[in-house]
Motif scaffolding. Structure first.
Motif, PDB file in Angstrom:
ATOM      1  N   HIS A   1      64.137  36.767  26.889  1.00  0.00           N
ATOM      2  CA  HIS A   1      62.877  36.398  27.144  1.00  0.00           C
ATOM      3  C   HIS A   1      62.092  37.481  27.570  1.00  0.00           C
ATOM      4  CE1 HIS A   1      63.526  31.986  26.591  1.00  0.00           C
ATOM      5  NE2 HIS A   1      64.424  32.166  27.481  1.00  0.00           N
ATOM      6  N   ARG A   2      60.891  37.773  27.143  1.00  0.00           N
ATOM      7  CA  ARG A   2      59.976  38.887  27.401  1.00  0.00           C
ATOM      8  C   ARG A   2      58.598  38.448  27.919  1.00  0.00           C
ATOM      9  NH1 ARG A   2      56.006  41.959  23.058  1.00  0.00           N
ATOM     10  NH2 ARG A   2      55.488  43.861  24.432  1.00  0.00           N
ATOM     11  N   TYR A   3      58.433  38.780  29.154  1.00  0.00           N
ATOM     12  CA  TYR A   3      57.304  38.238  29.959  1.00  0.00           C
ATOM     13  C   TYR A   3      56.388  39.490  30.093  1.00  0.00           C
ATOM     14  CZ  TYR A   3      59.820  34.325  31.276  1.00  0.00           C
ATOM     15  OH  TYR A   3      60.745  33.216  31.371  1.00  0.00           O
ATOM     16  N   VAL A   4      54.886  39.286  29.997  1.00  0.00           N
ATOM     17  CA  VAL A   4      54.122  40.416  30.398  1.00  0.00           C
ATOM     18  C   VAL A   4      53.206  40.121  31.477  1.00  0.00           C
ATOM     19  CG1 VAL A   4      54.168  41.274  28.200  1.00  0.00           C
ATOM     20  CG2 VAL A   4      52.488  39.223  28.487  1.00  0.00           C
ATOM     21  N   ARG A   5      52.575  40.841  32.308  1.00  0.00           N
ATOM     22  CA  ARG A   5      51.443  40.667  33.347  1.00  0.00           C
ATOM     23  C   ARG A   5      50.748  41.817  33.355  1.00  0.00           C
ATOM     24  NH1 ARG A   5      53.214  44.177  37.107  1.00  0.00           N
ATOM     25  NH2 ARG A   5      55.579  44.671  36.970  1.00  0.00           N
ATOM     26  N   LEU A   6      49.511  41.589  34.104  1.00  0.00           N
ATOM     27  CA  LEU A   6      48.727  42.977  34.155  1.00  0.00           C
ATOM     28  C   LEU A   6      49.470  44.139  34.945  1.00  0.00           C
ATOM     29  CD1 LEU A   6      45.305  41.192  35.114  1.00  0.00           C
ATOM     30  CD2 LEU A   6      46.018  41.838  32.834  1.00  0.00           C
ATOM     31  N   ALA A   7      49.176  45.168  34.560  1.00  0.00           N
ATOM     32  CA  ALA A   7      49.775  46.230  34.981  1.00  0.00           C
ATOM     33  C   ALA A   7      49.644  46.643  36.622  1.00  0.00           C
ATOM     34  CB  ALA A   7      49.559  47.329  34.152  1.00  0.00           C
ATOM     35  N   GLY A   8      48.590  45.813  37.138  1.00  0.00           N
ATOM     36  CA  GLY A   8      48.690  45.925  38.523  1.00  0.00           C
ATOM     37  C   GLY A   8      47.143  45.630  38.776  1.00  0.00           C
ATOM     38  N   PRO A   9      46.710  45.676  40.295  1.00  0.00           N
ATOM     39  CA  PRO A   9      45.541  45.216  40.602  1.00  0.00           C
ATOM     40  C   PRO A   9      44.077  45.776  40.190  1.00  0.00           C
ATOM     41  CG  PRO A   9      46.523  46.280  42.409  1.00  0.00           C
ATOM     42  CD  PRO A   9      47.811  46.049  41.374  1.00  0.00           C
ATOM     43  N   GLN A  10      44.475  47.348  39.964  1.00  0.00           N
ATOM     44  CA  GLN A  10      43.278  48.001  39.445  1.00  0.00           C
ATOM     45  C   GLN A  10      42.767  47.563  38.044  1.00  0.00           C
ATOM     46  OE1 GLN A  10      46.345  48.899  39.841  1.00  0.00           O
ATOM     47  NE2 GLN A  10      46.946  50.108  37.991  1.00  0.00           N
ATOM     48  N   VAL A  11      43.941  46.926  37.337  1.00  0.00           N
ATOM     49  CA  VAL A  11      43.647  46.460  35.833  1.00  0.00           C
ATOM     50  C   VAL A  11      42.718  45.188  35.944  1.00  0.00           C
ATOM     51  CG1 VAL A  11      44.491  45.747  33.778  1.00  0.00           C
ATOM     52  CG2 VAL A  11      45.572  47.768  34.882  1.00  0.00           C
ATOM     53  N   ALA A  12      43.250  44.492  36.952  1.00  0.00           N
ATOM     54  CA  ALA A  12      42.672  43.001  37.164  1.00  0.00           C
ATOM     55  C   ALA A  12      41.223  43.344  37.546  1.00  0.00           C
ATOM     56  CB  ALA A  12      43.431  42.303  38.110  1.00  0.00           C
ATOM     57  N   GLU A  13      41.062  44.339  38.174  1.00  0.00           N
ATOM     58  CA  GLU A  13      39.605  44.380  38.840  1.00  0.00           C
ATOM     59  C   GLU A  13      38.518  45.208  37.855  1.00  0.00           C
ATOM     60  OE1 GLU A  13      40.186  46.806  42.348  1.00  0.00           O
ATOM     61  OE2 GLU A  13      41.499  45.245  43.531  1.00  0.00           O
ATOM     62  N   LEU A  14      39.364  45.789  36.990  1.00  0.00           N
ATOM     63  CA  LEU A  14      38.483  46.550  35.825  1.00  0.00           C
ATOM     64  C   LEU A  14      38.189  44.923  34.827  1.00  0.00           C
ATOM     65  CD1 LEU A  14      37.689  48.548  33.844  1.00  0.00           C
ATOM     66  CD2 LEU A  14      40.103  48.600  32.952  1.00  0.00           C
ATOM     67  N   ILE A  15      39.166  44.294  34.612  1.00  0.00           N
ATOM     68  CA  ILE A  15      38.866  43.219  33.605  1.00  0.00           C
ATOM     69  C   ILE A  15      37.852  42.369  34.296  1.00  0.00           C
ATOM     70  CG2 ILE A  15      39.888  41.028  32.548  1.00  0.00           C
ATOM     71  CD1 ILE A  15      40.978  43.755  31.423  1.00  0.00           C
ATOM     72  N   GLU A  16      37.918  41.906  35.422  1.00  0.00           N
ATOM     73  CA  GLU A  16      36.968  40.952  36.156  1.00  0.00           C
ATOM     74  C   GLU A  16      35.536  41.738  36.317  1.00  0.00           C
ATOM     75  OE1 GLU A  16      36.001  37.589  38.816  1.00  0.00           O
ATOM     76  OE2 GLU A  16      37.671  37.947  37.345  1.00  0.00           O
ATOM     77  N   GLY A  17      35.441  42.954  36.381  1.00  0.00           N
ATOM     78  CA  GLY A  17      34.075  43.852  36.499  1.00  0.00           C
ATOM     79  C   GLY A  17      33.723  43.769  34.908  1.00  0.00           C
ATOM     80  N   LEU A  18      34.278  44.011  34.037  1.00  0.00           N
ATOM     81  CA  LEU A  18      33.951  44.094  32.694  1.00  0.00           C
ATOM     82  C   LEU A  18      33.265  42.576  32.302  1.00  0.00           C
ATOM     83  CD1 LEU A  18      36.524  46.306  30.845  1.00  0.00           C
ATOM     84  CD2 LEU A  18      34.031  46.625  31.205  1.00  0.00           C
ATOM     85  N   ALA A  19      34.076  41.519  32.582  1.00  0.00           N
ATOM     86  CA  ALA A  19      33.706  40.282  32.333  1.00  0.00           C
ATOM     87  C   ALA A  19      32.271  39.819  33.009  1.00  0.00           C
ATOM     88  CB  ALA A  19      34.568  39.207  32.720  1.00  0.00           C
ATOM     89  N   ALA A  20      31.926  40.171  34.236  1.00  0.00           N
ATOM     90  CA  ALA A  20      30.863  40.394  34.717  1.00  0.00           C
ATOM     91  C   ALA A  20      29.536  40.769  34.266  1.00  0.00           C
ATOM     92  CB  ALA A  20      30.983  40.752  36.296  1.00  0.00           C
ATOM     93  N   MET A  21      29.849  41.978  33.459  1.00  0.00           N
ATOM     94  CA  MET A  21      28.860  42.842  32.922  1.00  0.00           C
ATOM     95  C   MET A  21      28.679  42.303  31.619  1.00  0.00           C
ATOM     96  SD  MET A  21      29.967  46.632  34.237  1.00  0.00           S
ATOM     97  CE  MET A  21      28.407  47.231  33.512  1.00  0.00           C
ATOM     98  N   ALA A  22      29.605  41.573  30.908  1.00  0.00           N
ATOM     99  CA  ALA A  22      29.128  40.899  29.596  1.00  0.00           C
ATOM    100  C   ALA A  22      27.967  39.921  29.630  1.00  0.00           C
ATOM    101  CB  ALA A  22      30.454  40.313  29.051  1.00  0.00           C
ATOM    102  N   PRO A  23      27.300  40.016  28.670  1.00  0.00           N
ATOM    103  CA  PRO A  23      26.195  39.055  28.230  1.00  0.00           C
ATOM    104  C   PRO A  23      26.624  37.646  28.787  1.00  0.00           C
ATOM    105  CG  PRO A  23      26.352  40.695  26.338  1.00  0.00           C
ATOM    106  CD  PRO A  23      27.640  40.741  27.299  1.00  0.00           C
ATOM    107  N   GLU A  24      25.893  36.799  29.272  1.00  0.00           N
ATOM    108  CA  GLU A  24      26.204  35.448  29.563  1.00  0.00           C
ATOM    109  C   GLU A  24      26.125  34.502  28.256  1.00  0.00           C
ATOM    110  OE1 GLU A  24      25.315  33.581  33.320  1.00  0.00           O
ATOM    111  OE2 GLU A  24      24.139  35.403  33.871  1.00  0.00           O
TER     112      GLU A  24
END
Length: 234
Positions: A60-83
């Motif tokens: 079995h192969r599992y994947v996860r976000l590479a770290g908290p800095q990636v999570a914060e990047l993803i959340e920040g980009l989502a917040a900047m996207a058009p609603e």
């Protein structure tokens, strides 16, 4: 990096992985509605780009976000996207969306209405300072110690970091302090997961504690301002 995150399927994978768990390729394929072979190609690209990390257990192969800095990047980009409000096709879907916007995890810290309200309350009580960017004050460190919350030493992760909330479009608390506070809320039973999603419900114990420690109001502690309400019933 921009090219990696510009694809809709890869973006859906990353948003799902904000729950902090490790997922299999087949789970992510079902979530995004793509073929397993398509998912594998996208995941390989994200791993090569250091957006995801992979773990193997037997076959079995599992994947996860590479770290908290990636999570914060993803959340920040989502917040900047058009609603673009999601199309709600059922009452249960509306309930899930409401619960997710109210309180959820963003990787390993609290987000949504609850996460932003906790951050605002800590600033109002001078537990956090914003004069030179978000930072923990001496009073804040003493408050954490009084609760029994310890911050891991010897880590390169910032103690405090501001993370732009993608539903509230305002910052919530991230960093080592945000993670420690989230873990404490789970361990003490202040919050509890709703099903298998990132959404959280504030328990009666948590409502009492957050009113006592941070003076949070009823409309923050439960969806629709229903004191003692449980979004799992939606």
């Amino acid at each position: 990096m921009a090219k990696l995150l510009a694809d809709g399927t890869r973006a859906r994978f990353c948003m799902a992985l904000l729950d902090g768990r490790a997922w299999t390729a087949s789970e992510l394929a079902r979530h995004a509605g793509v073929a397993p072979s398509t998912a594998t190609g996208h995941l390989n690209a994200l791993v090569r780009g250091n957006v995801l990390a992979e773990e193997r257990q037997g076959r079995h192969r599992y994947v996860r976000l590479a770290g908290p800095q990636v999570a914060e990047l993803i959340e920040g980009l989502a917040a900047m996207a058009p609603e673009h409000p999601p199309v709600v096709r059922s009452l249960s879907g509306a309930g899930r969306g409401q619960a997710l916007a109210h309180a959820r995890t963003c990787y390993d810290h609290l987000a949504g209405v609850l996460g932003v309200a906790i951050t605002d309350a800590m600033i109002d009580r001078r537990l956090l300072d914003t004069e030179h960017g978000l930072s923990l004050t001496g009073s804040g460190a003493a408050w954490l110690a009084e609760l029994g919350i310890t911050i891991p030493a010897g880590t390169r992760r910032p103690a405090v970091r501001s993370c732009l909330d993608w539903t509230e479009r305002r910052p919530h608390l991230a960093g080592a302090v945000g993670a420690a506070l989230c873990h404490y809320a789970f361990d003490t039973g202040w919050i509890t997961p709703i099903g298998t999603t990132r959404a959280m419900a504030v328990t009666p114990l948590g409502q009492a504690a957050l009113r006592h420690h941070l003076s949070l109001s009823a409309d923050v502690l439960s969806p629709r301002g229903e004191a003692g309400g449980d979004p799992r019933g939606a």
